[in-house]
Write an enzyme that holds these catalytic residues in place. Sequence first.
Site, PDB file in Angstrom:
ATOM      1  N   HIS A 276      56.494 -52.123  -9.537  1.00  0.00           N
ATOM      2  CA  HIS A 276      56.335 -50.759 -10.039  1.00  0.00           C
ATOM      3  C   HIS A 276      56.524 -49.761  -8.882  1.00  0.00           C
ATOM      4  O   HIS A 276      57.239 -48.762  -9.030  1.00  0.00           O
ATOM      5  CB  HIS A 276      54.943 -50.619 -10.675  1.00  0.00           C
ATOM      6  CG  HIS A 276      54.547 -49.213 -10.985  1.00  0.00           C
ATOM      7  ND1 HIS A 276      54.677 -48.663 -12.243  1.00  0.00           N
ATOM      8  CD2 HIS A 276      54.031 -48.233 -10.200  1.00  0.00           C
ATOM      9  CE1 HIS A 276      54.256 -47.402 -12.205  1.00  0.00           C
ATOM     10  NE2 HIS A 276      53.854 -47.118 -10.985  1.00  0.00           N
ATOM     11  N   GLU A 277      55.926 -50.042  -7.746  1.00  0.00           N
ATOM     12  CA  GLU A 277      56.046 -49.132  -6.590  1.00  0.00           C
ATOM     13  C   GLU A 277      57.483 -49.087  -6.068  1.00  0.00           C
ATOM     14  O   GLU A 277      57.977 -48.024  -5.691  1.00  0.00           O
ATOM     15  CB  GLU A 277      55.086 -49.545  -5.464  1.00  0.00           C
ATOM     16  CG  GLU A 277      53.603 -49.536  -5.843  1.00  0.00           C
ATOM     17  CD  GLU A 277      53.127 -48.227  -6.445  1.00  0.00           C
ATOM     18  OE1 GLU A 277      53.694 -47.174  -6.114  1.00  0.00           O
ATOM     19  OE2 GLU A 277      52.189 -48.266  -7.274  1.00  0.00           O
ATOM     20  N   HIS A 280      59.401 -46.652  -8.002  1.00  0.00           N
ATOM     21  CA  HIS A 280      59.284 -45.258  -7.540  1.00  0.00           C
ATOM     22  C   HIS A 280      60.290 -44.976  -6.428  1.00  0.00           C
ATOM     23  O   HIS A 280      60.885 -43.906  -6.362  1.00  0.00           O
ATOM     24  CB  HIS A 280      57.867 -44.978  -7.005  1.00  0.00           C
ATOM     25  CG  HIS A 280      56.846 -44.753  -8.081  1.00  0.00           C
ATOM     26  ND1 HIS A 280      57.022 -43.821  -9.079  1.00  0.00           N
ATOM     27  CD2 HIS A 280      55.648 -45.330  -8.318  1.00  0.00           C
ATOM     28  CE1 HIS A 280      55.963 -43.831  -9.879  1.00  0.00           C
ATOM     29  NE2 HIS A 280      55.119 -44.747  -9.445  1.00  0.00           N
ATOM     30  N   GLU A 354      56.201 -42.399 -13.995  1.00  0.00           N
ATOM     31  CA  GLU A 354      55.436 -43.640 -14.127  1.00  0.00           C
ATOM     32  C   GLU A 354      56.085 -44.588 -15.134  1.00  0.00           C
ATOM     33  O   GLU A 354      56.159 -45.793 -14.909  1.00  0.00           O
ATOM     34  CB  GLU A 354      53.984 -43.349 -14.531  1.00  0.00           C
ATOM     35  CG  GLU A 354      53.169 -42.632 -13.453  1.00  0.00           C
ATOM     36  CD  GLU A 354      53.172 -43.356 -12.117  1.00  0.00           C
ATOM     37  OE1 GLU A 354      53.136 -44.594 -12.102  1.00  0.00           O
ATOM     38  OE2 GLU A 354      53.224 -42.661 -11.085  1.00  0.00           O
TER      39      GLU A 354
HETATM   40 ZN   LIG Z   1      53.243 -45.306 -10.194  1.00  0.00          ZN
END
Ligand SMILES: [Zn+2]
Length: 410
Positions: A276-277, A280, A354
């Site tokens: 997930h990071e 980003h 997100e």
């Molecule tokens: Zn996040």
Amino acid sequence: MNPQTLFYVLIGIIIVKFIFDTIINALNSKHFNDVIPTELDGIYNQDEYLKSQDYKNVNYKFSLLTSTFSIVTTVLFFALDGFAFVDDLARSLSDNTVVITVIFFGIILFANEIISIPLSYYKTFIIEEKFGFNKSTLKIFVIDKVKGWLMMLVIGGGLLTLVTWFYQLTTTDFWWYAWILLSFFSLFMNMFYSKLIVPLFNKQTPLEDGELKTAIENFAKKVGFNLQNIFVIDGSKRSTKANAYFSGFGSQKRITLYDTLLNDLETDEIVAVLAHEVGHYKKKHVIYNLILSIILTGFTLYVLALLVGNLTLSQALGVEMASFHIGLIAFAILYSPISEITNLCMNALSRKFEYQADDFAKNNFDSKALISSLKKLSKNSLSNLTPNNLYVKIHYSHPTLLQRILNLKK
Ligand SMILES: [Zn+2]
């Protein structure tokens, strides 16, 4: 507008915001007992559920208390011409306009800090302690405060000195200079925050060898993220709550994983959070946020430059001489409805980011592992599983757990 009317407008803005926030919080609290959606079944057992209800209620009451305390002291400060008093005090200590401004804000901010110490002490050592989250000690608490103040003094004081000085030199043109200064500063901080500021408060170490490192290495290689840029931080020094974040860009990009996260989650769940990071990073979210915040800062400074020298602003706060620091206070209040709206938009954008990061983890790793990690993290922080929609729109930088799970299952 005459100063008297402006005074009431300023007080009015502060009170309306307080009432609005109080209503939204109350609305949110009305949903604490909602039935938990079936998608989120099994996160809490009965005891944990009751504990989470208790935690939500305690925090709700505490925030009601702090916001009421803050509105009462603020309105009193206004009514008793507090700004004029501090202005006089600052002027009695120096004749230099720049120095007066720095002393003025120094006194206001420090007084505010002192008043809020008992509240933050209560939050950490009574509330967080009661629910088993607190790991901080009085020593860490005090050292953190002092370090925070010194940092504020050096960085905040430095920036304020320069901006005030620009204003003295160029008056209405100062916003250009201030904009360039603050843009470079925010660029610099975005890049070096993890290297320069975080080490003042925490230890960051590279991943230790072992099963987790191998798993992360495999994933990092697959998506082209350098393992050298992954760090573990000792969040457990202060709290049991877990977290992970992506920061910086270019050569300074890094993913920081809390040691608490490594303790709470299984290997594939940790890799999912990491994925997930990395999402980003791949989607350039830090850069978009940076550009947007620079544009917003420019706009704000431009409007500030139009208004700050206006004598009425100072007179409304009981000061007979137009001055930069008093103008800045009045401006900050007048501008706050606009910044509420920009915050709303920034939160909406953040929630969109997100989803994108979640989608990246889903497409490049595993949505099931991410779902189970999100569930565990929610459970371990006793988070609210049934927040009110309006409250989410206003305050949440992340979609709700339910929204994220539904998105990951799509
Ligand atoms: Zn996040």
